[in-house]
Design a protein around this motif. Structure first.
Motif, PDB file in Angstrom:
ATOM      1  N   GLN A 191       0.839  -1.198   0.000  1.00  0.00           N
ATOM      2  CA  GLN A 191       0.000   0.000   0.000  1.00  0.00           C
ATOM      3  C   GLN A 191       0.874   1.248   0.000  1.00  0.00           C
ATOM      4  OE1 GLN A 191      -2.647   0.479   3.342  1.00  0.00           O
ATOM      5  NE2 GLN A 191      -3.737   2.184   2.406  1.00  0.00           N
ATOM      6  N   THR A 192       0.586   2.176  -0.898  1.00  0.00           N
ATOM      7  CA  THR A 192       1.407   3.372  -1.039  1.00  0.00           C
ATOM      8  C   THR A 192       0.760   4.579  -0.362  1.00  0.00           C
ATOM      9  OG1 THR A 192       0.374   3.863  -3.170  1.00  0.00           O
ATOM     10  CG2 THR A 192       2.414   2.573  -3.200  1.00  0.00           C
ATOM     11  N   LEU A 193       1.567   5.595  -0.120  1.00  0.00           N
ATOM     12  CA  LEU A 193       1.073   6.811   0.519  1.00  0.00           C
ATOM     13  C   LEU A 193       0.118   7.569  -0.397  1.00  0.00           C
ATOM     14  CD1 LEU A 193       4.236   8.283   2.277  1.00  0.00           C
ATOM     15  CD2 LEU A 193       2.057   7.771   3.383  1.00  0.00           C
ATOM     16  N   THR A 194      -0.849   8.213   0.220  1.00  0.00           N
ATOM     17  CA  THR A 194      -1.799   9.058  -0.492  1.00  0.00           C
ATOM     18  C   THR A 194      -1.656  10.492   0.002  1.00  0.00           C
ATOM     19  OG1 THR A 194      -3.408   7.275  -0.803  1.00  0.00           O
ATOM     20  CG2 THR A 194      -4.255   9.524  -0.879  1.00  0.00           C
ATOM     21  N   VAL A 195      -1.743  11.430  -0.917  1.00  0.00           N
ATOM     22  CA  VAL A 195      -1.713  12.850  -0.563  1.00  0.00           C
ATOM     23  C   VAL A 195      -3.110  13.418  -0.790  1.00  0.00           C
ATOM     24  CG1 VAL A 195      -0.735  15.111  -1.097  1.00  0.00           C
ATOM     25  CG2 VAL A 195       0.728  13.076  -1.111  1.00  0.00           C
ATOM     26  N   TYR A 196      -3.642  14.058   0.239  1.00  0.00           N
ATOM     27  CA  TYR A 196      -5.016  14.568   0.216  1.00  0.00           C
ATOM     28  C   TYR A 196      -5.023  16.086   0.306  1.00  0.00           C
ATOM     29  CZ  TYR A 196      -9.493  15.950   2.366  1.00  0.00           C
ATOM     30  OH  TYR A 196     -10.674  16.583   2.682  1.00  0.00           O
ATOM     31  N   LYS A 197      -5.812  16.717  -0.571  1.00  0.00           N
ATOM     32  CA  LYS A 197      -6.010  18.167  -0.494  1.00  0.00           C
ATOM     33  C   LYS A 197      -7.306  18.542  -1.199  1.00  0.00           C
ATOM     34  CE  LYS A 197      -4.007  22.700  -1.454  1.00  0.00           C
ATOM     35  NZ  LYS A 197      -2.886  23.474  -2.044  1.00  0.00           N
ATOM     36  N   ASP A 198      -8.124  19.331  -0.525  1.00  0.00           N
ATOM     37  CA  ASP A 198      -9.352  19.873  -1.122  1.00  0.00           C
ATOM     38  C   ASP A 198     -10.187  18.794  -1.810  1.00  0.00           C
ATOM     39  OD1 ASP A 198      -8.512  22.364  -0.263  1.00  0.00           O
ATOM     40  OD2 ASP A 198      -7.585  22.874  -2.186  1.00  0.00           O
ATOM     41  N   SER A 199     -10.461  17.723  -1.089  1.00  0.00           N
ATOM     42  CA  SER A 199     -11.317  16.626  -1.558  1.00  0.00           C
ATOM     43  C   SER A 199     -10.672  15.744  -2.622  1.00  0.00           C
ATOM     44  CB  SER A 199     -12.654  17.164  -2.113  1.00  0.00           C
ATOM     45  OG  SER A 199     -13.315  17.941  -1.136  1.00  0.00           O
ATOM     46  N   SER A 200      -9.408  16.003  -2.971  1.00  0.00           N
ATOM     47  CA  SER A 200      -8.719  15.211  -3.994  1.00  0.00           C
ATOM     48  C   SER A 200      -7.682  14.293  -3.356  1.00  0.00           C
ATOM     49  CB  SER A 200      -8.034  16.127  -5.012  1.00  0.00           C
ATOM     50  OG  SER A 200      -8.986  16.916  -5.696  1.00  0.00           O
ATOM     51  N   PHE A 201      -7.464  13.141  -3.994  1.00  0.00           N
ATOM     52  CA  PHE A 201      -6.502  12.155  -3.510  1.00  0.00           C
ATOM     53  C   PHE A 201      -5.586  11.750  -4.663  1.00  0.00           C
ATOM     54  CE2 PHE A 201     -10.272  11.880  -0.930  1.00  0.00           C
ATOM     55  CZ  PHE A 201      -9.802  11.729   0.363  1.00  0.00           C
ATOM     56  N   VAL A 202      -4.273  11.878  -4.461  1.00  0.00           N
ATOM     57  CA  VAL A 202      -3.306  11.473  -5.482  1.00  0.00           C
ATOM     58  C   VAL A 202      -2.156  10.744  -4.800  1.00  0.00           C
ATOM     59  CG1 VAL A 202      -3.856  13.379  -7.050  1.00  0.00           C
ATOM     60  CG2 VAL A 202      -2.054  13.668  -5.331  1.00  0.00           C
ATOM     61  N   ASN A 203      -1.362  10.021  -5.598  1.00  0.00           N
ATOM     62  CA  ASN A 203      -0.203   9.366  -5.005  1.00  0.00           C
ATOM     63  C   ASN A 203       0.924  10.380  -4.794  1.00  0.00           C
ATOM     64  OD1 ASN A 203       1.239   9.651  -7.466  1.00  0.00           O
ATOM     65  ND2 ASN A 203       0.461   7.689  -8.210  1.00  0.00           N
ATOM     66  N   LEU A 204       1.954   9.952  -4.109  1.00  0.00           N
ATOM     67  CA  LEU A 204       3.032  10.857  -3.713  1.00  0.00           C
ATOM     68  C   LEU A 204       3.757  11.444  -4.923  1.00  0.00           C
ATOM     69  CD1 LEU A 204       4.421  11.963  -1.179  1.00  0.00           C
ATOM     70  CD2 LEU A 204       5.973  10.004  -1.263  1.00  0.00           C
ATOM     71  N   GLU A 205       4.047  10.604  -5.902  1.00  0.00           N
ATOM     72  CA  GLU A 205       4.771  11.071  -7.084  1.00  0.00           C
ATOM     73  C   GLU A 205       3.976  12.128  -7.846  1.00  0.00           C
ATOM     74  OE1 GLU A 205       7.094   9.246 -11.008  1.00  0.00           O
ATOM     75  OE2 GLU A 205       5.814   7.965  -9.775  1.00  0.00           O
ATOM     76  N   THR A 206       2.682  11.885  -8.011  1.00  0.00           N
ATOM     77  CA  THR A 206       1.829  12.850  -8.708  1.00  0.00           C
ATOM     78  C   THR A 206       1.754  14.166  -7.941  1.00  0.00           C
ATOM     79  OG1 THR A 206       0.491  11.087  -9.686  1.00  0.00           O
ATOM     80  CG2 THR A 206      -0.488  13.285  -9.599  1.00  0.00           C
ATOM     81  N   ALA A 207       1.660  14.073  -6.619  1.00  0.00           N
ATOM     82  CA  ALA A 207       1.594  15.284  -5.795  1.00  0.00           C
ATOM     83  C   ALA A 207       2.843  16.132  -5.976  1.00  0.00           C
ATOM     84  CB  ALA A 207       1.421  14.906  -4.330  1.00  0.00           C
ATOM     85  N   TYR A 208       3.989  15.473  -6.087  1.00  0.00           N
ATOM     86  CA  TYR A 208       5.246  16.202  -6.272  1.00  0.00           C
ATOM     87  C   TYR A 208       5.354  16.772  -7.683  1.00  0.00           C
ATOM     88  CZ  TYR A 208      10.247  17.038  -6.859  1.00  0.00           C
ATOM     89  OH  TYR A 208      11.460  17.606  -7.151  1.00  0.00           O
ATOM     90  N   GLU A 209       5.033  15.971  -8.682  1.00  0.00           N
ATOM     91  CA  GLU A 209       5.182  16.405 -10.073  1.00  0.00           C
ATOM     92  C   GLU A 209       4.216  17.524 -10.445  1.00  0.00           C
ATOM     93  OE1 GLU A 209       4.779  12.871 -12.377  1.00  0.00           O
ATOM     94  OE2 GLU A 209       6.871  12.240 -12.063  1.00  0.00           O
ATOM     95  N   THR A 210       3.069  17.575  -9.792  1.00  0.00           N
ATOM     96  CA  THR A 210       2.087  18.622 -10.088  1.00  0.00           C
ATOM     97  C   THR A 210       2.238  19.842  -9.187  1.00  0.00           C
ATOM     98  OG1 THR A 210       0.468  17.553  -8.625  1.00  0.00           O
ATOM     99  CG2 THR A 210       0.395  16.978 -10.976  1.00  0.00           C
ATOM    100  N   GLY A 211       3.225  19.815  -8.294  1.00  0.00           N
ATOM    101  CA  GLY A 211       3.494  20.977  -7.459  1.00  0.00           C
ATOM    102  C   GLY A 211       2.652  21.097  -6.205  1.00  0.00           C
ATOM    103  N   LEU A 212       1.898  20.052  -5.878  1.00  0.00           N
ATOM    104  CA  LEU A 212       1.117  20.102  -4.640  1.00  0.00           C
ATOM    105  C   LEU A 212       2.028  20.137  -3.419  1.00  0.00           C
ATOM    106  CD1 LEU A 212      -1.836  17.607  -5.274  1.00  0.00           C
ATOM    107  CD2 LEU A 212      -1.965  20.096  -5.066  1.00  0.00           C
ATOM    108  N   ILE A 213       3.127  19.390  -3.493  1.00  0.00           N
ATOM    109  CA  ILE A 213       4.112  19.397  -2.422  1.00  0.00           C
ATOM    110  C   ILE A 213       5.488  19.641  -3.026  1.00  0.00           C
ATOM    111  CG2 ILE A 213       2.825  17.961  -0.795  1.00  0.00           C
ATOM    112  CD1 ILE A 213       4.297  15.564  -1.762  1.00  0.00           C
ATOM    113  N   SER A 214       6.368  20.237  -2.242  1.00  0.00           N
ATOM    114  CA  SER A 214       7.684  20.638  -2.735  1.00  0.00           C
ATOM    115  C   SER A 214       8.748  19.595  -2.405  1.00  0.00           C
ATOM    116  CB  SER A 214       8.081  21.972  -2.103  1.00  0.00           C
ATOM    117  OG  SER A 214       8.278  21.804  -0.701  1.00  0.00           O
ATOM    118  N   GLU A 215       9.950  19.835  -2.901  1.00  0.00           N
ATOM    119  CA  GLU A 215      11.065  18.941  -2.578  1.00  0.00           C
ATOM    120  C   GLU A 215      11.376  18.981  -1.086  1.00  0.00           C
ATOM    121  OE1 GLU A 215      15.729  18.129  -3.881  1.00  0.00           O
ATOM    122  OE2 GLU A 215      14.442  19.425  -5.102  1.00  0.00           O
ATOM    123  N   ASP A 216      11.262  20.162  -0.477  1.00  0.00           N
ATOM    124  CA  ASP A 216      11.459  20.263   0.974  1.00  0.00           C
ATOM    125  C   ASP A 216      10.403  19.451   1.721  1.00  0.00           C
ATOM    126  OD1 ASP A 216      13.667  21.876   0.699  1.00  0.00           O
ATOM    127  OD2 ASP A 216      12.568  23.750   1.000  1.00  0.00           O
TER     128      ASP A 216
END
Length: 231
Positions: A191-216
């Motif tokens: 099971q992989t990590l999920t990133v949640y924001k504003d009713s949306s759920f994406v995987n960690l890689e997608t969250a990073y590539e789309t700018g939802l979360i930063s390298e820091d």
């Protein structure tokens, strides 16, 4: 006179606690010196990303009642997670600074927990996401009680990183991993990590590539996700 008695009592407590700490954790952390950690993680009372003498002196003042902590400082000061600030917390931070003690993995992973209201909101949003993902005609009966929120790894750039799933959805039951921003996240049960924001759920890689979360953010998340790197 009263202050000197309090300080004397505090030092006595520190000595007694030092004799009772479990030896299994009395090991030197090879990577603790000059390590940058997330701000206000356990032991980091001033939020500079490191554990120094400033932190254990701040903790001492909080214990003695001469410093009123913020919510973040209070969380960082309660190292043993017993809900109060005591001499044992001071001693754990002080010994960590001198590299005669390392924090157990369950302490390193600790984040300020989600509230019941937040968990309920996330579950309700996941129900709608689940129906949209698999087709509402196939999963019409899905309810909030079917959703399982697992380990939570904290907020990053207004997103939440956590494990979440439907109770009847199976995982491959095999070790999987993903590389994100140069960091490898290993998942023992698939099971992989999920990133949640504003009713949306994406995987960690997608969250990073789309700018939802930063390298820091990824660096901080990795810090919490891999506590055993200290051993």
């Amino acid at each position: 006179m009263k202050i000197s008695r309090i300080i004397g009592f505090f030092l006595c407590l520190v000595f007694l606690v030092s004799m009772s700490l479990l030896p299994v954790y009395a090991e030197i952390s090879e990577n603790s010196e000059n390590e940058t950690r997330p701000a206000y993680s356990k032991g980091d009372l001033n939020g500079d990303g490191q554990i120094t003498s400033v932190d254990y002196l701040m903790l001492k003042r909080i214990f003695l009642g001469t410093l009123t902590p913020t919510v973040q400082q209070l969380f960082a000061a309660d190292v043993n997670k017993d809900g109060k600030i005591a001499s044992v917390d001071y001693l754990m931070v002080r010994r960590y600074f001198y590299q005669t003690y390392y924090f157990p993995p369950d302490v390193l992973q600790t984040q300020i927990p989600l509230t019941e209201e937040q968990i309920e909101t996330i579950k309700m949003d996941y129900v709608e996401y689940f129906k949209a993902e698999y087709g509402e005609e196939h999963v019409e009966s899905v309810t909030v009680s079917d959703i399982i929120v697992g380990d939570y790894y904290g907020p990053y750039s207004s997103c939440y990183s956590l494990f979440i799933s439907h109770r009847e959805v199976g995982w491959p039951d095999a070790i999987t991993s993903e590389f994100v921003a140069g960091y490898e996240f290993v998942y023992p049960d698939g099971q992989t990590l999920t990133v949640y924001k504003d009713s949306s759920f994406v995987n960690l890689e997608t969250a990073y590539e789309t700018g939802l979360i930063s390298e820091d953010d990824i660096q901080d998340l990795y810090w919490y996700f891999n506590p055993n790197r200290f051993k």
